[in-house]
Scaffold this active site. Structure first.
Site, PDB file in Angstrom:
ATOM      1  N   HIS A  64      44.313  30.841  44.311  1.00 54.14           N
ATOM      2  CA  HIS A  64      45.295  31.287  43.316  1.00 54.14           C
ATOM      3  C   HIS A  64      46.519  30.366  43.407  1.00 54.14           C
ATOM      4  CE1 HIS A  64      46.449  34.387  40.495  1.00 54.14           C
ATOM      5  NE2 HIS A  64      47.593  34.597  41.120  1.00 54.14           N
TER       6      HIS A  64
ATOM      7  N   ASP B  42      39.170  31.677  43.210  1.00 53.78           N
ATOM      8  CA  ASP B  42      40.259  32.630  43.021  1.00 53.78           C
ATOM      9  C   ASP B  42      39.687  34.043  42.980  1.00 53.78           C
ATOM     10  OD1 ASP B  42      42.459  34.124  42.304  1.00 53.78           O
ATOM     11  OD2 ASP B  42      43.105  32.792  40.697  1.00 53.78           O
TER      12      ASP B  42
ATOM     13  N   SER C  11      49.262  33.249  37.093  1.00 58.46           N
ATOM     14  CA  SER C  11      49.110  34.644  37.468  1.00 58.46           C
ATOM     15  C   SER C  11      49.766  35.544  36.425  1.00 58.46           C
ATOM     16  CB  SER C  11      49.680  34.863  38.874  1.00 58.46           C
ATOM     17  OG  SER C  11      49.234  36.084  39.411  1.00 58.46           O
TER      18      SER C  11
END
Length: 805
Positions: free
Chosen positions: A521, A490, A370
């Site tokens: 994610h 995601d 991320s």
């Protein structure tokens, strides 16, 4: 159970013997034993938890060599054979006879599990090859057997090896011969060429270091570096207060023909660097905890120092958060430059005593998911020296593609109302130190207001603010090799981010690898079906320790997890490559997707009753179900659904689908959203992993434990699944930065690409195209009284596919 092992490499027999000696499975003395006696000796060494010969004998006696006899019973009258070897091997690996395999046919069971088998075992050389391959064979935890032995303490006697004999490499990978209990933890403050808080001094950045004790004896090691804005804490309550209201109508914008925007260069004068009055090799502070990525912890005991830095605007560092800007990138690269000996760090905020990374060999990798992976990607696009590779997981390559799409404000999945200003505030952890925050708060408020203004939440077009956060502009600078990991489900960091990065790097002289899994994610280093940690060990041992282990050819170029079968991965040569076939479908008045053009018009609305709107805004899964179902729901008037005929064979849909939709709206503004859907009753693979065993995987001896997980097929069948989707502001028909005229009642053709995909569509299923307007989970939700009309003449969907693998 199906195991997939991609970290295996081919090692010549002579080298295998040398490596077995290095890790003490054989010696000159044991090599004089006959094969069967040597086998028993090897078995004893496979129980490192046993402290006495008697205990080793006890544990060996618990292994079956035939369905009726233990090893100790068997060797009284027979020699080791492939059948006896692999029956014992299955038990050592952690498989249970009668539950996981049939003890009467171990060779067949090994092959069924996808594990390597040698059917020739006639002498010591054959035995050693079988044993070597057993040590590198995957276990039910997804780890190679040698890594499982490491978690049981096999390598603890190696902790006392002289620093000059480390690292220890086996099967092309660095082994855990560094004592985790003796790691050196220290804090330094790197001076970055920035003054983001405008206090007249260059920003100092807190950097936390964990390095092997052997570095104190002169060993220089490579570095695994994670730049994490979350590591010093987050302001969750502040983020909630700043979250934007999404229940507002889309605004009409004045048409313009704006040129393509470009980022404004930073020209604020930079303060001079601080003077160095003294130098030292000893840090002034240590630390006790960090938000550690367990892959880093796994690597730490294998001879890689681990470094964490939260960056500008975080607790105990100077500066302000700027959400993906060039300043954040420069802060992160400053740490890399210090690790390479090219920048100054100090022992404390007084900044008079400098300290070097004298223990670093200068080779750096970056890891993280991320925002962490995003900063790794950003650093790579600067071409900063010493950054040899990055492992970027679920990373942003263009912040516009995170918070915007097609001229619209788009939320990351699960975070409606979040935007760049919200994230900057949430990560501004200088609030955790009251006196520091009191001093810096006016600058923070001003910077936050600037971000809120420049990101242009009302417009949604691509502007200079977003161009400054588009790392794809700088791909020509990349010199680091890149491993990309991304979830095919995601919807937080959407797939366009990794797709564009993958294709943008193709013309550059760098090595790139891509792993696409079926999750959302998430990290994937605790999955049963994939030896991810071992793969990354192979990669980093090559990139940072310069070991010629064949990692670049051994690891697949593209690795894709199948969406219809458990524990199934496919190695392919590209994503959306030249071997794909294009197919164009045309929506028809009878709601089919045909292969010939059609004519006619169909209309849908974008208004819900007050009750339905209130229900859907708090139940996005329910909204999605009602949008896609064939049943009559409150969403039925608000969408058009078109389906192909059932497929007569499986296909893989790949790349970016593209639609052209001639649309008219009853207002002078509007948006269109599109979903591609798999229609067909099936048990589908869950996108949230199932926990197979709580704390079922260890990353080293006395290191952190994690749940062992895997994606499993749902227990119940479902009638459909969204494959991908996309959005467009009807005033951004030409491009993302130009505002086009939109006259109510006038039909305009809108062409745009959906988010990329890699999806197996099964025989008997139908490919569906769903056209609608407001996306309750992502777009703003004005709930206006508006009607959209689709002119089927010219409407089309183009997809790319390859024959099923």
């Amino acid at each position: 159970m199906k195991l997939n092992q991609f970290s295996r490499i081919t090692i010549p027999r002579q080298q295998q013997r040398q490596e077995l000696e290095t890790i003490r499975f054989i010696s000159d003395k044991t090599m004089k034993l006959p094969p069967t006696a040597l086998w028993v000796d090897l078995l004893g060494r496979a129980f490192p938890e046993a402290r006495t010969p008697a205990m080793k004998q006890q544990l060996i006696a618990g292994l079956l060599a035939t369905p009726e006899e233990s090893v100790l019973e068997y060797i009284t009258h027979a020699d080791v054979t492939p059948t006896s070897f692999y029956l014992v091997a299955l038990q050592l690996l952690g498989f249970e006879p009668g539950t996981d395999f049939d003890a009467t046919k171990p060779l067949i069971e090994m092959k069924a599990l996808g594990l390597p088998v040698h059917e020739k075992l006639q002498n010591t050389a054959d035995l050693l090859e079988c044993w070597y391959d057993l040590l590198v064979t995957q276990t039910p935890t997804g780890q190679p057997f040698i890594d499982v032995l490491a978690t049981r303490g096999y390598f603890t006697p190696f902790y006392t090896l002289p620093a000059t004999q480390k690292p220890v490499v086996f099967d092309g990978k660095s082994m855990p011969v560094f004592d985790p209990a003796k790691m050196i933890r220290e804090v330094v403050y790197v001076e970055a060429p920035l003054d983001t808080d405008h206090d007249g001094q260059r920003d100092l950045l807190r950097v936390e270091i964990i390095r092997p004790a052997e570095t104190a004896a002169g060993l220089q090691v490579p570095v695994v570096y994670t730049a994490s804005p979350y590591n010093e804490g987050t302001n969750d309550q502040l983020g909630k207060r700043l979250t934007h209201n999404v229940d507002v109508p889309l605004k009409r914008r004045t048409p313009d023909h704006a040129p393509q925007p470009h980022a404004h260069p930073e020209n604020t004068p930079l303060p001079a660097p601080r003077s160095v009055h003294a130098t030292t090799k000893t840090a002034a502070a240590s630390f006790t905890g960090e938000f550690a990525y367990t892959l880093n912890e796994y690597l730490l005991t294998r001879g890689f120092a681990v470094v964490y830095a939260a960056g500008i605007g975080t607790r105990d560092s100077a500066g302000l958060r700027t959400c993906g800007s060039a300043a954040e990138t420069l802060a992160a690269t400053s740490v890399i430059e210090w690790l390479g000996g090219k920048r100054t760090a100090f022992t404390d905020h007084a900044a008079t005593t400098a300290i070097q990374a004298w223990w670093s060999n200068g080779n750096v990798a970056m890891t993280g998911k991320s925002y962490l992976g995003t900063l790794a990607t950003a650093c790579a696009t600067t071409g900063v020296p010493n950054l040899k590779t990055i492992i970027s997981e679920a990373a942003i390559s263009n912040w516009y593609d995170y918070y915007r799409d097609g001229g619209l404000v788009i939320a990351p999945d699960g975070f409606p109302g979040e935007d760049a200003d919200v994230l900057a505030a949430e990560c501004f952890s200088r609030t955790k130190q009251a006196a520091d925050f009191h001093r810096i708060n006016p600058q923070f408020e001003e910077a936050l207001q600037n971000i809120s203004r420049e990101m242009d939440r009302e417009g949604g077009t691509y502007n200079a603010f977003w161009d400054a956060r588009n790392y794809l502009n700088n791909l020509r600078n990349v010199t680091a090799d890149i491993v990309m990991v991304h979830g095919l489900n995601d919807w937080n960091v959407k797939l366009r981010n990794v797709f564009n990065l993958w294709h943008g790097l193709k013309e550059l002289p760098v090595k790139q690898k891509l792993i696409l899994h079926q999750g959302q994610h998430i990290y994937i280093n605790n999955f049963q079906s994939l030896d991810f940690s071992a793969m990354m060990n192979l990669w980093l041992t090559h990139k940072l320790y310069d070991v010629n282990n064949g990692a670049e050819t051994a690891l697949p170029t593209v690795l894709v997890q199948d969406n219809t079968q458990e524990e199934t991965w496919h190695a392919v040569s590209d994503w959306d490559g030249t071997d794909c076939n294009k197919t164009t479908y045309f929506p028809t008045p009878d709601h089919t997707l045909a292969t010939t053009p059609a004519a006619g018009q169909l209309s849908y609305t974008d208004h819900l009753t007050t009750t339905a709107f209130a229900r859907y805004r708090t139940n996005i899964p329910g909204w999605m179900t009602d949008l896609l179902t064939d049943k009559q729901t409150a969403m039925t008037p608000n969408r058009l659904v078109f389906k192909t005929q059932p497929l007569d064979h499986d296909i893989f849909l790949e790349g970016q689908p593209q639609v052209t939709l001639p649309l008219a709206t009853s207002l002078d503004h509007g948006l269109v959203s599109v979903m591609l859907v798999d229609y067909g009753e099936a048990r589908r693979l869950n996108t949230i992993p199932t926990v197979l065993k709580r704390r079922g995987i260890e990353h080293g001896f006395h290191l952190r434990e994690e749940d062992l997980v895997e994606f499993k097929l749902a227990k119940k069948k479902t009638p459909f699944k969204m494959i991908t989707k996309g959005h467009r502001n009807l005033q951004n028909r030409t491009n993302l930065w130009q505002t086009d005229e939109l006259v109510a009642g006038t039909t305009y053709p809108v062409t745009f690409a959906l988010q990329p995909m890699f999806y197996r569509l099964k025989a008997g299923h139908q490919l569906g195209l769903v056209v609608y307007a407001t996306d309750m989970g992502m777009t703003i939700r004005g709930n206006e009284q508006v009607t959209y009309t689709l002119d089927l003449t010219g409407a089309q969907l183009t997809v790319q596919s390859r024959p099923a693998i």
